[in-house]
Design an enzyme around this catalytic site. Structure first.
Site, PDB file in Angstrom:
ATOM      1  N   SER A 259      38.731  35.973  41.374  1.00  0.00           N
ATOM      2  CA  SER A 259      37.586  36.827  41.683  1.00  0.00           C
ATOM      3  C   SER A 259      36.485  36.655  40.648  1.00  0.00           C
ATOM      4  O   SER A 259      36.682  36.048  39.592  1.00  0.00           O
ATOM      5  CB  SER A 259      38.014  38.298  41.706  1.00  0.00           C
ATOM      6  OG  SER A 259      38.355  38.733  40.405  1.00  0.00           O
ATOM      7  N   LYS A 260      35.320  37.224  40.969  1.00  0.00           N
ATOM      8  CA  LYS A 260      34.179  37.146  40.053  1.00  0.00           C
ATOM      9  C   LYS A 260      34.487  37.813  38.721  1.00  0.00           C
ATOM     10  O   LYS A 260      33.941  37.446  37.688  1.00  0.00           O
ATOM     11  CB  LYS A 260      32.957  37.811  40.692  1.00  0.00           C
ATOM     12  CG  LYS A 260      32.429  37.063  41.910  1.00  0.00           C
ATOM     13  CD  LYS A 260      31.257  37.780  42.548  1.00  0.00           C
ATOM     14  CE  LYS A 260      30.756  37.035  43.778  1.00  0.00           C
ATOM     15  NZ  LYS A 260      29.637  37.751  44.437  1.00  0.00           N
ATOM     16  N   ARG A 261      35.381  38.790  38.728  1.00  0.00           N
ATOM     17  CA  ARG A 261      35.718  39.511  37.495  1.00  0.00           C
ATOM     18  C   ARG A 261      36.456  38.637  36.495  1.00  0.00           C
ATOM     19  O   ARG A 261      36.548  38.969  35.322  1.00  0.00           O
ATOM     20  CB  ARG A 261      36.568  40.747  37.828  1.00  0.00           C
ATOM     21  CG  ARG A 261      35.808  41.855  38.552  1.00  0.00           C
ATOM     22  CD  ARG A 261      36.634  43.115  38.663  1.00  0.00           C
ATOM     23  NE  ARG A 261      37.836  42.900  39.445  1.00  0.00           N
ATOM     24  CZ  ARG A 261      37.887  42.973  40.770  1.00  0.00           C
ATOM     25  NH1 ARG A 261      36.795  43.261  41.455  1.00  0.00           N
ATOM     26  NH2 ARG A 261      39.017  42.767  41.424  1.00  0.00           N
ATOM     27  N   SER A 262      36.997  37.499  36.962  1.00  0.00           N
ATOM     28  CA  SER A 262      37.760  36.636  36.057  1.00  0.00           C
ATOM     29  C   SER A 262      36.869  36.016  34.992  1.00  0.00           C
ATOM     30  O   SER A 262      37.344  35.622  33.925  1.00  0.00           O
ATOM     31  CB  SER A 262      38.455  35.524  36.855  1.00  0.00           C
ATOM     32  OG  SER A 262      37.494  34.608  37.366  1.00  0.00           O
TER      33      SER A 262
END
Length: 488
Positions: A259-262
């Site tokens: 995900s983008k949060r990674s």
């Protein structure tokens, strides 16, 4: 044999996700391996999600990764235009949707938002979570031709829906997953043309792939569930179905969807973190595929020769950040020294403000870093001697401790004060004379000397390489500082 044609068809909605880059790369490798054509098509039919500058990101990414396309925006071929919004203006998609309506394979739907909201129901997913879905009930399929024409004449808002069967099953073939059958009662009558006149992604995708002669469709396996609907569209038009190649999911190291949060889910983020484009391409190529010889470090040219899409895996691919860093380090080691310096110079200048020879420092660190930001922590001592614990003078293998180090530094300090040529070779030669005269082992002298001039337990380069860069005055100052620390 029919010439292979693949396409990369991104939506301009943001940064280039690693999964999108892999799709582009695999499509490119299939084409180049087989001597076919690689097409770029911009799918901008979702106007609400389009992000300013996203097309520039797509073009920049393809350029940096070396994925040159044969046809696309700016490289017009016989199948243009290659931007879907431009194709909308010609009425292309509406024309094909109406052909399906005439065949009974699609129909006009005039249902209000309120009525559609009423069709929603809550279902449980396989993982136990609940989600809301709406399955259309074919209400408008039963409108008479006269009712449809009346509604159209009055300018009533409409969409055009695909007319899918509710009985039997639909089977499609995927190169990776084999034959997959889906019960037709699971197929919703998806919208083909939206109320704003724009086609949906699914419909435009099929029409454009056919008109552009696409033979192999590469995409993520999240589109597996949509493939039966695509197949039914191909069959409804009487068109040949392309080869489907659905790539496995990419997960993080905890086996959750990347995900983008990674923080490293997009190509741009990886470049910002100090990765080389070539290394990223190499790494991404192995997210779901490996060559028969199990080689890991491969140039784009080597990937083209070795790539066989039939060997793509079904199981999820893990984005191993540590492996990417290792791979990037291998690419950095192989860089031309001048190219490395040009890339590293700005990073070095973030921590070094004194007039030191940055080229010599770059030469010392090139083989010791994995990503460019690593340079800062390796070289900060060149700018200023850090405050360090004298325990780092102790080294069992070198047979040194704080007491012996103090004695050695006191012995060699006058020798270094008298010596003026602080070039690496001359300095090492003079220190070696001292070592031989005293009958010491090399490490017994060089370890405390390197520790004193760096204040670190490990450094890029040895004592004399460091001393050459910081110069005689600074070297003497640091050695005297080391003697004071050890004597306290």
């Amino acid at each position: 044999m029919k010439k292979i044609r693949t396409r990369f068809a991104p939506s301009p909605t943001g940064k280039m996700h690693v999964g999108n880059l892999r799709t582009a790369l695999y499509a490119y490798l299939i084409t180049r391996h087989e001597g076919g054509d690689f097409i770029l098509r911009i799918e901008d039919t979702d106007q609400k999600r389009e992000m300013e500058g996203a097309v520039d990101i797509i073009n920049r990414t393809l350029k940096l990764t070396g994925l040159d396309y044969d046809e696309g925006p700016g490289k017009e071929g016989d199948c243009g235009p290659y931007v879907q919004s431009d194709r909308v203006k010609s009425g292309l998609y509406m024309e094909y949707a109406r052909k399906l309506v005439e065949k009974g394979e699609a129909y006009y739907c005039f249902c209000s938002e309120e009525r559609l909201e009423g069709l929603k129901r809550t279902v449980k997913s396989e993982d136990g979570s609940e989600k809301e879905i709406a399955v259309y009930d074919k209400h408008c399929l039963h409108l008479s031709k006269e009712e449809v024409e009346k509604n159209l004449k009055e300018g009533k808002s409409f969409v055009i829906r695909q007319n899918n069967p509710t009985e039997g099953s639909t089977t499609f073939h995927d190169v990776i997953y084999g034959d997959i059958s889906v019960n037709n009662d699971e197929l919703d009558d998806m919208i083909l043309i939206k109320s704003d006149g724009y086609p949906t992604y699914n419909f435009a995708n099929v029409v454009d792939d056919h008109l552009m002669g696409i033979t192999h469709v590469v995409r993520g396996n999240e589109y597996l569930s949509s493939s039966p609907k695509y197949n039914r569209l191909y069959e409804a038009f009487g068109w040949e179905v392309p080869e489907y190649i659905h790539c496995p999911l990419i997960t993080d190291e905890d086996h959750k969807k990347l995900s983008k949060r990674s923080g490293h889910s997009s190509f741009e983020e990886l470049l910002e973190q100090g990765f080389l484009a070539e290394a990223v391409v190499n790494f991404v190529s192995l997210l779901g595929w490996s060559p028969e010889d199990n080689e890991e470090i491969m140039s784009l040219e080597e990937l083209i020769k070795k790539f066989d899409y039939r060997h793509i895996n079904k199981s999820p691919a893990v984005f191993d950040y540590g492996k990417l860093k290792w791979m990037n380090g291998e690419y950095i080691k192989k860089m031309d020294p001048e190219a490395f310096y040009e890339r590293a110079e700005s990073v070095m200048k973030e921590v070094i403000h004194k007039p030191l020879d940055l080229r010599k420092i770059a030469k010392l660190v090139q083989s010791r870093i994995e990503i460019f930001p690593d340079i800062k922590e390796l070289i900060d001592f060149f700018e200023e001697l850090p405050d360090y614990d004298t325990s780092i003078y102790t080294h069992k293998k070198m047979k040194t401790d704080e007491e012996s180090s103090l004695a050695v530094l006191r012995e060699i300090l006058p020798v270094l004060k008298e010596h003026d040529d602080y070039s690496n070779d001359a300095l090492y030669g003079r220190i070696k004379e001292f070592i031989d005269e005293k009958g010491y082992k090399n490490g017994y002298v060089l370890w405390p000397l390197r520790t004193a001039v760096s204040g670190k337990g490990s450094t890029p380069g040895g004592a004399t390489e460091i001393m050459e860069i910081i110069g005689k005055d600074e070297s003497i100052r640091r050695i005297e500082d080391g003697i004071r620390r050890l004597a306290t």
